[in-house]
Design a protein around this motif. Structure first.
Motif: not given
Length: 124
Positions: A24-29, A36-41, A43-50
């Motif tokens: 997760k930290p690598i994907v967020q980086e 300029g941002k990553s999904p907030n906590e 929405h993270w699971e839904r975002f990465t699943m999609e």
């Protein structure tokens, strides 16, 4: 994915690919570098699943492919994608990787388009 499987794919240029099956930290980086941002906590699971459901899945060396990286933070992922899809003994060989300037100037945009055009000329 369905679109690609429905039509003959003559070549593929990937710019700043993100690999979602990384920690997760690598994907967020990577997302921070691109968006300029990553999904907030929340929405993270839904975002990465999609994102994983829409993930491009091609066999190595199944089409001519070229990878471009415009972000230093994404460079490692770009290298991995190029290595993953290349095959020295395959019909298209190793996958090219070009670092492009992060600047969004018209001159750099034209240079990037020329790089892609030159690559297309080499495969046809």
């Amino acid at each position: 994915q369905l679109y690609l499987e429905s039509l003959f794919l003559r070549g593929l240029v990937m710019v700043d690919p993100i690999i979602f099956d990384k920690p997760k930290p690598i994907v967020q980086e990577n997302l921070n570098a691109l968006l300029g941002k990553s999904p907030n906590e929340d929405h993270w699971e839904r975002f990465t699943m999609e994102a994983q459901e829409r993930q491009l899945k091609l066999e190595p060396n199944s089409v001519p492919m070229f990878v471009m990286s415009s972000q230093k933070a994404i460079l490692e992922a770009s290298r991995e994608v190029a290595a993953r899809h290349g095959d020295q003994s395959g019909p298209y060989g190793e996958i090219g990787l070009v670092e492009i300037d992060e600047s969004s100037s018209v001159e750099n945009q034209l240079k990037t388009i020329k790089t892609i055009d030159d690559w297309v000329d080499t495969i046809y």
